[in-house]
Every structure is written in C-alpha cells, then in structure tokens.
Design a protein around this motif. Sequence first.
Motif, PDB file in Angstrom:
ATOM      1  N   ALA A   1      29.246  42.882  -9.866  1.00 33.75           N
ATOM      2  CA  ALA A   1      30.337  42.909 -10.838  1.00 33.75           C
ATOM      3  C   ALA A   1      30.719  44.335 -11.224  1.00 33.75           C
ATOM      4  O   ALA A   1      31.880  44.625 -11.519  1.00 33.75           O
ATOM      5  N   THR A   2      29.745  45.248 -11.194  1.00 30.86           N
ATOM      6  CA  THR A   2      30.007  46.650 -11.549  1.00 30.86           C
ATOM      7  C   THR A   2      30.793  47.378 -10.463  1.00 30.86           C
ATOM      8  O   THR A   2      31.549  48.309 -10.752  1.00 30.86           O
ATOM      9  N   TYR A   3      30.621  46.945  -9.221  1.00 29.13           N
ATOM     10  CA  TYR A   3      31.196  47.688  -8.098  1.00 29.13           C
ATOM     11  C   TYR A   3      32.353  46.952  -7.425  1.00 29.13           C
ATOM     12  O   TYR A   3      32.704  47.249  -6.293  1.00 29.13           O
ATOM     13  N   VAL A   4      32.954  46.004  -8.133  1.00 26.65           N
ATOM     14  CA  VAL A   4      34.039  45.212  -7.557  1.00 26.65           C
ATOM     15  C   VAL A   4      35.249  46.080  -7.201  1.00 26.65           C
ATOM     16  O   VAL A   4      36.030  45.734  -6.306  1.00 26.65           O
ATOM     17  N   SER A   5      35.405  47.216  -7.876  1.00 32.25           N
ATOM     18  CA  SER A   5      36.538  48.108  -7.612  1.00 32.25           C
ATOM     19  C   SER A   5      36.122  49.377  -6.867  1.00 32.25           C
ATOM     20  O   SER A   5      36.890  50.344  -6.796  1.00 32.25           O
TER      21      SER A   5
ATOM     22  N   ILE B   1      16.301  41.959   0.288  1.00 32.78           N
ATOM     23  CA  ILE B   1      16.864  40.635   0.026  1.00 32.78           C
ATOM     24  C   ILE B   1      17.998  40.735  -0.991  1.00 32.78           C
ATOM     25  O   ILE B   1      19.084  40.162  -0.806  1.00 32.78           O
ATOM     26  N   ILE B   2      17.760  41.487  -2.051  1.00 31.71           N
ATOM     27  CA  ILE B   2      18.814  41.705  -3.045  1.00 31.71           C
ATOM     28  C   ILE B   2      20.001  42.398  -2.389  1.00 31.71           C
ATOM     29  O   ILE B   2      21.161  42.056  -2.634  1.00 31.71           O
ATOM     30  N   GLY B   3      19.713  43.386  -1.534  1.00 30.19           N
ATOM     31  CA  GLY B   3      20.768  44.129  -0.864  1.00 30.19           C
ATOM     32  C   GLY B   3      21.646  43.244   0.009  1.00 30.19           C
ATOM     33  O   GLY B   3      22.874  43.414   0.060  1.00 30.19           O
ATOM     34  N   ALA B   4      21.033  42.288   0.700  1.00 32.51           N
ATOM     35  CA  ALA B   4      21.805  41.381   1.555  1.00 32.51           C
ATOM     36  C   ALA B   4      22.738  40.508   0.722  1.00 32.51           C
ATOM     37  O   ALA B   4      23.916  40.322   1.066  1.00 32.51           O
ATOM     38  N   PHE B   5      22.221  39.978  -0.380  1.00 26.92           N
ATOM     39  CA  PHE B   5      23.068  39.173  -1.257  1.00 26.92           C
ATOM     40  C   PHE B   5      24.133  40.035  -1.934  1.00 26.92           C
ATOM     41  O   PHE B   5      25.258  39.566  -2.174  1.00 26.92           O
ATOM     42  N   LEU B   6      23.797  41.280  -2.235  1.00 28.73           N
ATOM     43  CA  LEU B   6      24.765  42.193  -2.839  1.00 28.73           C
ATOM     44  C   LEU B   6      25.906  42.472  -1.864  1.00 28.73           C
ATOM     45  O   LEU B   6      27.078  42.478  -2.246  1.00 28.73           O
ATOM     46  N   ALA B   7      25.562  42.689  -0.591  1.00 29.10           N
ATOM     47  CA  ALA B   7      26.598  42.898   0.435  1.00 29.10           C
ATOM     48  C   ALA B   7      27.496  41.677   0.541  1.00 29.10           C
ATOM     49  O   ALA B   7      28.725  41.801   0.670  1.00 29.10           O
ATOM     50  N   GLU B   8      26.890  40.494   0.489  1.00 28.94           N
ATOM     51  CA  GLU B   8      27.669  39.256   0.543  1.00 28.94           C
ATOM     52  C   GLU B   8      28.627  39.159  -0.633  1.00 28.94           C
ATOM     53  O   GLU B   8      29.822  38.838  -0.461  1.00 28.94           O
ATOM     54  N   SER B   9      28.124  39.436  -1.839  1.00 28.07           N
ATOM     55  CA  SER B   9      28.966  39.360  -3.035  1.00 28.07           C
ATOM     56  C   SER B   9      30.098  40.368  -2.997  1.00 28.07           C
ATOM     57  O   SER B   9      31.243  40.053  -3.352  1.00 28.07           O
ATOM     58  N   LEU B  10      29.788  41.590  -2.560  1.00 27.42           N
ATOM     59  CA  LEU B  10      30.826  42.620  -2.479  1.00 27.42           C
ATOM     60  C   LEU B  10      31.899  42.254  -1.459  1.00 27.42           C
ATOM     61  O   LEU B  10      33.085  42.550  -1.648  1.00 27.42           O
TER      62      LEU B  10
ATOM     63  N   GLU C   1      33.000  39.395  -0.728  1.00 25.30           N
ATOM     64  CA  GLU C   1      33.737  38.182  -1.076  1.00 25.30           C
ATOM     65  C   GLU C   1      34.859  38.416  -2.066  1.00 25.30           C
ATOM     66  O   GLU C   1      35.729  37.561  -2.222  1.00 25.30           O
ATOM     67  N   SER C   2      34.865  39.567  -2.755  1.00 27.91           N
ATOM     68  CA  SER C   2      35.894  39.775  -3.777  1.00 27.91           C
ATOM     69  C   SER C   2      36.151  41.262  -3.992  1.00 27.91           C
ATOM     70  O   SER C   2      35.405  42.119  -3.514  1.00 27.91           O
ATOM     71  N   GLY C   3      37.218  41.545  -4.711  1.00 30.15           N
ATOM     72  CA  GLY C   3      37.534  42.919  -5.066  1.00 30.15           C
ATOM     73  C   GLY C   3      37.982  43.760  -3.893  1.00 30.15           C
ATOM     74  O   GLY C   3      38.463  43.258  -2.874  1.00 30.15           O
ATOM     75  N   ILE C   4      37.786  45.057  -4.002  1.00 28.86           N
ATOM     76  CA  ILE C   4      38.281  46.012  -3.020  1.00 28.86           C
ATOM     77  C   ILE C   4      37.595  45.849  -1.666  1.00 28.86           C
ATOM     78  O   ILE C   4      38.148  46.217  -0.628  1.00 28.86           O
ATOM     79  N   ASN C   5      36.390  45.286  -1.653  1.00 23.18           N
ATOM     80  CA  ASN C   5      35.647  45.104  -0.396  1.00 23.18           C
ATOM     81  C   ASN C   5      35.828  43.719   0.219  1.00 23.18           C
ATOM     82  O   ASN C   5      35.134  43.372   1.178  1.00 23.18           O
ATOM     83  N   SER C   6      36.758  42.943  -0.328  1.00 19.13           N
ATOM     84  CA  SER C   6      36.960  41.577   0.145  1.00 19.13           C
ATOM     85  C   SER C   6      37.230  41.544   1.649  1.00 19.13           C
ATOM     86  O   SER C   6      38.116  42.231   2.158  1.00 19.13           O
TER      87      SER C   6
END
Length: 209
Positions: A57-61, A75-84, A86-91
């Motif tokens: 949520a902090t890095y969506v832009s 593991i956190i990093g993989a899910f973080l990459a997935e989240s990034l 999926e939305s925002g500037i990295n969609s």
Amino acid sequence: MEERMQIIQAAGNSKIQIGVIPGHYATNHSHINYYVDITSLKTGYKMAKEAAKALAATYVSTHIDTIICLEGTEIIGAFLAESLGESGINSGADVNVVTPELNAVNQMIFRDNTQKKIWGKQVLLLIASVSTGKSINRAMDCLKYYNGNLVGIASIFSAIKENNGTAIHALFTEKDLPDYMTYTSSECPMCKSGQKVDALVNSFGYSKI
C-alpha cells in the motif's frame, strides 16, 4: 525465554503479528534488550501475504522493478511482488525478486545471471528487522556497486525511521516497542550490571547460551 514472549499486532491488521521477548541478546554488531520474533511472518504464507499487502500500500505509486530480499524475507517478497503487480503504477508489471549472496568476507554480491535484475533498475530493499541500520548500509553499498537505484526500504520491524536519507517503512516501529534499546557491546548497561546474555541473535533466529 519463550514463556516471556508477548504478541504484538500490527496497527490496522490484527492478522499480522510478531512476538517479542525481553532479555539480553547479542547480535554480531550490538546488544539489544528485546528479541523480535518474526518467524511466523517469514514462514507462514497467510501472514506473509497479509504483511505483503500492507507493505504494498505504501509503494502503490512507486515504480519498482526489483525487490531485494534480506534476512529470509523471500516469501513476503514474492507476495509483495504479486501485490505490486496487481495495482497502481506497477500494474501488469513482472516485478523481480532476488536475494544477494554473501561471499567469504561477508560482502553481498550478485552473480552474473542476476546482475541484470539490479543494473539500472528501480529497487526496493525488503528486510526483516532493523536495529542499527548496519545491514542496510551493507546492502546499499552492494546496490551502488551494481548500479541499482534505491527507491525504498521496507521492513517488518524497525527501531529507526530512516537510513542515509531514505525513509524506512515498517509494519512495526519503536511506537509498538517504546522501550526497545540497542547498545554497542562496550556500552551495554546490561553487561555492566552483570546480566548474562540470554541468546545470540542473527537473521535466522536465536541460540540460547
């Protein structure tokens, strides 16, 4: 030790939790008065996914090409990459997730096949716990060597707010653990008072003495 563990929930999401154990602990560069247990976050996919969503949520832009995972946060990093992605500037982007290797003199390095994920890329550092910032400094030196552009530092727990001008966004901070302290071994008041060291601590966990 374990019987002294306290559970702390992240602000805004009770599914994200860490354990803290008061005592006297020695790391490779400091003494601390709490062991911060992030094991469940680093090993369980449910909590890791929740943590990743909260960090994302902090890095969506923020444009991010690569996440460098430190201290077992893959593991956190993989899910973080997935989240990034999926939305925002990295969609729609394919965000890379890499981990540096430590050489014989404890320097962080990347082999030829992974250097292209760093060179000229927008890089986010992901680290489990920050007490003094020395591990981040080592990672930043590595990043400069491989010509990566640091755009953010994310952490599960951090006792400091920034490092060399870059803000550290952490799910748990000194506000969650206001009496957390870190000392050099020569200035540790627990040592001076004769309090024995409970355990040796590193990024893998702790070993009781």
